[in-house]
Design a protein around this motif. Structure first.
Motif, PDB file in Angstrom:
ATOM      1  N   PHE A  95       0.854  -1.186   0.000  1.00  0.00           N
ATOM      2  CA  PHE A  95       0.000   0.000   0.000  1.00  0.00           C
ATOM      3  C   PHE A  95       0.889   1.236   0.000  1.00  0.00           C
ATOM      4  CE2 PHE A  95      -2.406  -3.331   2.147  1.00  0.00           C
ATOM      5  CZ  PHE A  95      -3.571  -3.342   1.394  1.00  0.00           C
ATOM      6  N   GLU A  96       0.421   2.304  -0.640  1.00  0.00           N
ATOM      7  CA  GLU A  96       1.192   3.538  -0.733  1.00  0.00           C
ATOM      8  C   GLU A  96       0.700   4.564   0.284  1.00  0.00           C
ATOM      9  OE1 GLU A  96       1.967   3.524  -5.565  1.00  0.00           O
ATOM     10  OE2 GLU A  96       0.524   4.938  -4.715  1.00  0.00           O
ATOM     11  N   ILE A  97       1.643   5.427   0.696  1.00  0.00           N
ATOM     12  CA  ILE A  97       1.302   6.632   1.463  1.00  0.00           C
ATOM     13  C   ILE A  97       1.722   7.799   0.586  1.00  0.00           C
ATOM     14  CG2 ILE A  97       1.666   7.985   3.551  1.00  0.00           C
ATOM     15  CD1 ILE A  97       2.536   5.399   4.946  1.00  0.00           C
ATOM     16  N   ARG A  98       0.786   8.715   0.347  1.00  0.00           N
ATOM     17  CA  ARG A  98       1.052   9.881  -0.494  1.00  0.00           C
ATOM     18  C   ARG A  98       0.700  11.159   0.255  1.00  0.00           C
ATOM     19  NH1 ARG A  98       2.003   9.312  -5.912  1.00  0.00           N
ATOM     20  NH2 ARG A  98       2.179   7.157  -6.593  1.00  0.00           N
ATOM     21  N   LEU A  99       1.326  12.276  -0.155  1.00  0.00           N
ATOM     22  CA  LEU A  99       1.084  13.594   0.440  1.00  0.00           C
ATOM     23  C   LEU A  99       0.757  14.578  -0.675  1.00  0.00           C
ATOM     24  CD1 LEU A  99       1.149  15.451   2.969  1.00  0.00           C
ATOM     25  CD2 LEU A  99       3.581  15.824   2.464  1.00  0.00           C
ATOM     26  N   ARG A 100      -0.347  15.294  -0.503  1.00  0.00           N
ATOM     27  CA  ARG A 100      -0.797  16.237  -1.522  1.00  0.00           C
ATOM     28  C   ARG A 100      -1.095  17.584  -0.881  1.00  0.00           C
ATOM     29  NH1 ARG A 100      -6.026  15.228  -5.414  1.00  0.00           N
ATOM     30  NH2 ARG A 100      -5.871  17.159  -6.559  1.00  0.00           N
ATOM     31  N   GLY A 101      -0.583  18.654  -1.478  1.00  0.00           N
ATOM     32  CA  GLY A 101      -0.881  20.002  -1.009  1.00  0.00           C
ATOM     33  C   GLY A 101      -2.268  20.434  -1.463  1.00  0.00           C
ATOM     34  N   PHE A 114       4.062  -2.731   3.655  1.00  0.00           N
ATOM     35  CA  PHE A 114       3.688  -4.079   3.264  1.00  0.00           C
ATOM     36  C   PHE A 114       3.008  -4.779   4.437  1.00  0.00           C
ATOM     37  CE2 PHE A 114       7.168  -2.535   0.798  1.00  0.00           C
ATOM     38  CZ  PHE A 114       6.827  -2.896  -0.494  1.00  0.00           C
ATOM     39  N   LEU A 115       1.732  -5.126   4.225  1.00  0.00           N
ATOM     40  CA  LEU A 115       0.933  -5.739   5.288  1.00  0.00           C
ATOM     41  C   LEU A 115       0.724  -7.224   5.052  1.00  0.00           C
ATOM     42  CD1 LEU A 115      -2.047  -3.297   5.959  1.00  0.00           C
ATOM     43  CD2 LEU A 115       0.041  -3.605   7.266  1.00  0.00           C
ATOM     44  N   PRO A 116       0.977  -8.029   6.076  1.00  0.00           N
ATOM     45  CA  PRO A 116       0.559  -9.429   5.994  1.00  0.00           C
ATOM     46  C   PRO A 116      -0.970  -9.484   5.930  1.00  0.00           C
ATOM     47  CG  PRO A 116       2.122  -9.086   7.790  1.00  0.00           C
ATOM     48  CD  PRO A 116       1.723  -7.737   7.289  1.00  0.00           C
ATOM     49  N   ARG A 117      -1.511 -10.514   5.322  1.00  0.00           N
ATOM     50  CA  ARG A 117      -2.962 -10.625   5.116  1.00  0.00           C
ATOM     51  C   ARG A 117      -3.758 -10.591   6.423  1.00  0.00           C
ATOM     52  NH1 ARG A 117      -3.909 -12.918  -0.274  1.00  0.00           N
ATOM     53  NH2 ARG A 117      -3.008 -11.223  -1.472  1.00  0.00           N
ATOM     54  N   TYR A 118      -3.166 -11.057   7.503  1.00  0.00           N
ATOM     55  CA  TYR A 118      -3.909 -11.119   8.759  1.00  0.00           C
ATOM     56  C   TYR A 118      -3.983  -9.773   9.486  1.00  0.00           C
ATOM     57  CZ  TYR A 118       0.744 -11.494  10.847  1.00  0.00           C
ATOM     58  OH  TYR A 118       2.045 -11.262  11.211  1.00  0.00           O
ATOM     59  N   VAL A 119      -3.241  -8.740   9.048  1.00  0.00           N
ATOM     60  CA  VAL A 119      -3.272  -7.427   9.691  1.00  0.00           C
ATOM     61  C   VAL A 119      -4.469  -6.644   9.166  1.00  0.00           C
ATOM     62  CG1 VAL A 119      -2.045  -5.231   9.960  1.00  0.00           C
ATOM     63  CG2 VAL A 119      -0.790  -7.383  10.080  1.00  0.00           C
ATOM     64  N   LYS A 120      -5.323  -6.205  10.088  1.00  0.00           N
ATOM     65  CA  LYS A 120      -6.571  -5.536   9.708  1.00  0.00           C
ATOM     66  C   LYS A 120      -6.565  -4.033   9.980  1.00  0.00           C
ATOM     67  CE  LYS A 120      -8.379  -9.398   8.467  1.00  0.00           C
ATOM     68  NZ  LYS A 120      -8.135  -9.755   7.101  1.00  0.00           N
ATOM     69  N   GLN A 121      -5.592  -3.532  10.760  1.00  0.00           N
ATOM     70  CA  GLN A 121      -5.540  -2.108  11.082  1.00  0.00           C
ATOM     71  C   GLN A 121      -4.100  -1.683  11.276  1.00  0.00           C
ATOM     72  OE1 GLN A 121      -8.128  -0.812  14.237  1.00  0.00           O
ATOM     73  NE2 GLN A 121      -6.859   0.962  14.669  1.00  0.00           N
ATOM     74  N   VAL A 122      -3.783  -0.439  10.877  1.00  0.00           N
ATOM     75  CA  VAL A 122      -2.436   0.100  11.079  1.00  0.00           C
ATOM     76  C   VAL A 122      -2.523   1.527  11.616  1.00  0.00           C
ATOM     77  CG1 VAL A 122      -1.254  -1.302   9.338  1.00  0.00           C
ATOM     78  CG2 VAL A 122      -2.252   0.870   8.677  1.00  0.00           C
ATOM     79  N   ASP A 123      -1.465   1.908  12.313  1.00  0.00           N
ATOM     80  CA  ASP A 123      -1.277   3.281  12.771  1.00  0.00           C
ATOM     81  C   ASP A 123      -0.113   3.849  11.976  1.00  0.00           C
ATOM     82  OD1 ASP A 123      -3.240   3.110  14.891  1.00  0.00           O
ATOM     83  OD2 ASP A 123      -1.800   1.837  15.939  1.00  0.00           O
TER      84      ASP A 123
END
Length: 176
Positions: free
Chosen positions: A41-47, A98-107
């Protein structure tokens, strides 16, 4: 009575499996199964709201992605070191996690570089971005919609006049 060697081997295997199953943790099971399938998954920043500025240059300092306190692998983009956020049609790539399939939430915690720069009319100067930390939580289901999360940084509401320049206090909106 003599026990055949094959029966002894099977009995030994069952005893070994039985004793190891008593103290097997989830981590042991994951190691035994090998690396889980990872989704990127990507993290992006937009002005946003940048009309009064000719340039707003900020860089990514550090990004931390965790799930229940455990770190998640993150690969930063080399282009995130110098971003012009007045280009409001472009969401700058900070990096991928990069998330393993079993991870359902991230901070997610995004820390910007301590210093940036701006140009506004005939005035140019530095941006004190030491307080430029953005924190939020998201779910796998939200991330799976477009395989990314975009942080919209509202420049008009985030940059304040300070001593000899501007101070950044991020006003953001998170979109998936």
């Amino acid at each position: 009575m003599k026990i055949p060697s094959q029966s002894r081997w099977v009995a030994g295997l069952l005893v070994a499996l039985g004793t190891s199953a008593c103290d097997t943790s989830e981590d042991d099971l994951m190691r035994a199964l090998g690396d889980p399938v990872l989704d990127a998954f990507e993290i992006r920043l937009r002005g946003q709201d940048a009309a009064q500025y000719e340039k707003v240059l900020l860089g990514m300092g550090q990004v931390e992605v965790t799930s229940f306190g455990e770190p998640v692998r993150f690969e930063p983009s080399p282009n995130a070191r110098a971003m012009d956020l007045t280009d409001t049609d472009h969401a700058h790539l900070l990096g991928r996690f990069f998330l393993p399939r079993y991870v359902k939430q991230v901070d997610i915690t995004v820390r910007l570089d301590d210093v940036g720069a701006f140009k506004e009319d005939s005035l140019a100067g530095l941006i004190n971005a030491q307080a430029g930390t953005i924190q939020f939580s998201t779910t796998r289901s939200a991330l799976e919609q477009r395989s990314r999360v975009v942080i919209h940084l509202h420049l008009k509401d985030s940059l304040f006049d300070g001593r000899g320049g501007k101070t950044l206090l991020p006003a953001t909106y998170i979109a998936h």
